[in-house]
Design a protein around this motif. Sequence first.
Motif, PDB file in Angstrom:
ATOM      1  N   GLU A  35       0.995  -1.103  -0.021  1.00 55.43           N
ATOM      2  CA  GLU A  35      -0.067   0.023  -0.081  1.00 55.43           C
ATOM      3  C   GLU A  35       0.883   1.449  -0.044  1.00 55.43           C
ATOM      4  O   GLU A  35       2.000   1.223   0.529  1.00 55.43           O
ATOM      5  CB  GLU A  35      -0.831  -0.034   1.088  1.00 55.43           C
ATOM      6  N   LYS A  36       0.523   2.211  -0.766  1.00 56.66           N
ATOM      7  CA  LYS A  36       1.066   3.431  -0.816  1.00 56.66           C
ATOM      8  C   LYS A  36       0.233   4.641  -0.204  1.00 56.66           C
ATOM      9  O   LYS A  36      -0.918   4.606  -0.475  1.00 56.66           O
ATOM     10  CB  LYS A  36       1.684   3.938  -2.194  1.00 56.66           C
ATOM     11  N   VAL A  37       0.577   5.602   0.654  1.00 58.54           N
ATOM     12  CA  VAL A  37       0.047   6.752   1.202  1.00 58.54           C
ATOM     13  C   VAL A  37       0.727   7.901   0.820  1.00 58.54           C
ATOM     14  O   VAL A  37       1.849   7.894   1.001  1.00 58.54           O
ATOM     15  CB  VAL A  37      -0.244   6.586   2.916  1.00 58.54           C
ATOM     16  N   ARG A  38       0.075   8.538   0.211  1.00 53.61           N
ATOM     17  CA  ARG A  38       0.565   9.967  -0.288  1.00 53.61           C
ATOM     18  C   ARG A  38       0.056  10.957   0.657  1.00 53.61           C
ATOM     19  O   ARG A  38      -1.052  11.525   0.668  1.00 53.61           O
ATOM     20  CB  ARG A  38       0.191  10.442  -1.677  1.00 53.61           C
ATOM     21  N   LEU A  39       1.132  11.727   1.429  1.00 52.81           N
ATOM     22  CA  LEU A  39       1.007  12.428   2.522  1.00 52.81           C
ATOM     23  C   LEU A  39       0.396  13.702   2.003  1.00 52.81           C
ATOM     24  O   LEU A  39      -0.667  14.317   2.699  1.00 52.81           O
ATOM     25  CB  LEU A  39       2.081  12.822   3.249  1.00 52.81           C
ATOM     26  N   ALA A  40       0.653  14.163   0.948  1.00 56.36           N
ATOM     27  CA  ALA A  40       0.217  15.696   0.111  1.00 56.36           C
ATOM     28  C   ALA A  40      -1.311  15.406   0.262  1.00 56.36           C
ATOM     29  O   ALA A  40      -2.093  16.461  -0.082  1.00 56.36           O
ATOM     30  CB  ALA A  40       0.606  15.796  -1.013  1.00 56.36           C
ATOM     31  N   GLU A  41      -1.953  14.165  -0.161  1.00 61.64           N
ATOM     32  CA  GLU A  41      -3.369  14.079  -0.078  1.00 61.64           C
ATOM     33  C   GLU A  41      -4.223  13.983   0.952  1.00 61.64           C
ATOM     34  O   GLU A  41      -5.471  14.080   1.202  1.00 61.64           O
ATOM     35  CB  GLU A  41      -3.685  12.947  -1.247  1.00 61.64           C
ATOM     36  N   MET A  42      -3.360  13.881   1.981  1.00 58.58           N
ATOM     37  CA  MET A  42      -4.064  13.757   3.418  1.00 58.58           C
ATOM     38  C   MET A  42      -4.212  15.112   4.340  1.00 58.58           C
ATOM     39  O   MET A  42      -5.310  15.140   4.983  1.00 58.58           O
ATOM     40  CB  MET A  42      -3.414  12.906   4.224  1.00 58.58           C
ATOM     41  N   GLY A  43      -3.471  16.219   3.911  1.00 65.56           N
ATOM     42  CA  GLY A  43      -3.705  17.285   4.334  1.00 65.56           C
ATOM     43  C   GLY A  43      -3.634  17.176   5.813  1.00 65.56           C
ATOM     44  O   GLY A  43      -4.200  18.061   6.554  1.00 65.56           O
ATOM     45  N   LEU A  44      -2.249  16.585   6.133  1.00 62.81           N
ATOM     46  CA  LEU A  44      -2.182  16.489   7.653  1.00 62.81           C
ATOM     47  C   LEU A  44      -1.739  17.883   8.311  1.00 62.81           C
ATOM     48  O   LEU A  44      -1.100  18.836   7.726  1.00 62.81           O
ATOM     49  CB  LEU A  44      -0.912  15.598   7.784  1.00 62.81           C
ATOM     50  N   ALA A  45      -2.412  18.287   9.564  1.00 65.62           N
ATOM     51  CA  ALA A  45      -2.260  19.358  10.113  1.00 65.62           C
ATOM     52  C   ALA A  45      -0.800  19.188  11.123  1.00 65.62           C
ATOM     53  O   ALA A  45      -0.647  18.163  11.458  1.00 65.62           O
ATOM     54  CB  ALA A  45      -3.158  19.739  11.103  1.00 65.62           C
ATOM     55  N   PRO A  46      -0.259  20.318  11.250  1.00 61.40           N
ATOM     56  CA  PRO A  46       1.051  20.116  11.922  1.00 61.40           C
ATOM     57  C   PRO A  46       0.647  19.646  13.400  1.00 61.40           C
ATOM     58  O   PRO A  46      -0.260  20.387  14.109  1.00 61.40           O
ATOM     59  CB  PRO A  46       1.916  21.391  11.839  1.00 61.40           C
ATOM     60  N   CYS A  47       1.498  18.938  14.302  1.00 60.64           N
ATOM     61  CA  CYS A  47       1.341  18.714  15.766  1.00 60.64           C
ATOM     62  C   CYS A  47       1.611  20.209  16.520  1.00 60.64           C
ATOM     63  O   CYS A  47       2.442  20.784  16.096  1.00 60.64           O
ATOM     64  CB  CYS A  47       2.471  17.803  16.379  1.00 60.64           C
ATOM     65  N   GLY A  48       0.543  20.527  17.439  1.00 57.54           N
ATOM     66  CA  GLY A  48       0.655  21.550  18.109  1.00 57.54           C
ATOM     67  C   GLY A  48       1.177  21.536  19.233  1.00 57.54           C
ATOM     68  O   GLY A  48       1.236  22.656  20.089  1.00 57.54           O
ATOM     69  N   GLY A  49       1.784  20.481  19.789  1.00 65.69           N
ATOM     70  CA  GLY A  49       2.360  20.104  20.965  1.00 65.69           C
ATOM     71  C   GLY A  49       1.387  20.318  22.207  1.00 65.69           C
ATOM     72  O   GLY A  49       1.979  20.504  23.472  1.00 65.69           O
ATOM     73  N   CYS A  50       0.250  19.963  22.118  1.00 66.07           N
ATOM     74  CA  CYS A  50      -0.753  20.263  23.204  1.00 66.07           C
ATOM     75  C   CYS A  50      -0.796  19.135  23.993  1.00 66.07           C
ATOM     76  O   CYS A  50      -1.260  19.064  25.277  1.00 66.07           O
ATOM     77  CB  CYS A  50      -1.888  20.504  22.624  1.00 66.07           C
ATOM     78  N   TYR A  51       0.029  17.853  23.476  1.00 68.35           N
ATOM     79  CA  TYR A  51      -0.025  16.641  24.298  1.00 68.35           C
ATOM     80  C   TYR A  51      -1.146  15.863  24.713  1.00 68.35           C
ATOM     81  O   TYR A  51      -1.216  15.477  25.892  1.00 68.35           O
ATOM     82  CB  TYR A  51       0.924  16.834  25.509  1.00 68.35           C
ATOM     83  N   GLN A  52      -2.293  16.525  24.241  1.00 65.76           N
ATOM     84  CA  GLN A  52      -3.555  15.796  24.541  1.00 65.76           C
ATOM     85  C   GLN A  52      -3.603  14.349  24.335  1.00 65.76           C
ATOM     86  O   GLN A  52      -4.034  13.584  25.139  1.00 65.76           O
ATOM     87  CB  GLN A  52      -4.735  16.350  23.765  1.00 65.76           C
TER      88      GLN A  52
END
Length: 176
Positions: A35-52
């Motif tokens: 399987e291949k995952v293309r990260l650009a198509e996922m629109g991942l938000a950056p980690c905000g470091g909230c540690y929830q």
Amino acid sequence: MKVLAISSSPRKGGNSDVLCDQFLKGAQEAGYETEKVRLAEMGLAPCGGCYQCAEKKPCVHRDGMDGLLEKLIDADVIVLATPVYFYSMSAQMKTFIDRCLPRYREIAHKRFYFIVTAADPQHSAADETLAGLRGFLRCLSGAEEKDIVWGTGTWDYNDVYQHPALERAYVMGKTV
């Protein structure tokens, strides 16, 4: 055996993305589930470091990373592919690595392959990129770096098709 390729190229069909396809073609022909995952198509938000997530609460970002973490945990072999931008990994790859925080301890005992492409023809152009990828692996219990596909000296979209890395990625996929 499950082989998961993480393609961080923002360009579909870009050099590192094509090498992912070649790696997976070889692995599939060898009988592995791929399987291949293309990260650009996922629109991942950056980690905000909230540690929830450290408090065992769901990540505040609802963008598909939960499903990707499951795939990482289930995979036996993980391919991390990135173009080298200004002598570092792509922003998509770095965002992905940071977002592994909630379950990184479960991404254990995996075999990793790296695919790096860069306009600079010298392998040393990827030194900082590899340092970042290896730093990620240092955080994962039992992670093993197996090999690297070097797509150095590739700049334009189709450069990789005339590069030895194309065959190397295919052969490497067949022999995971």
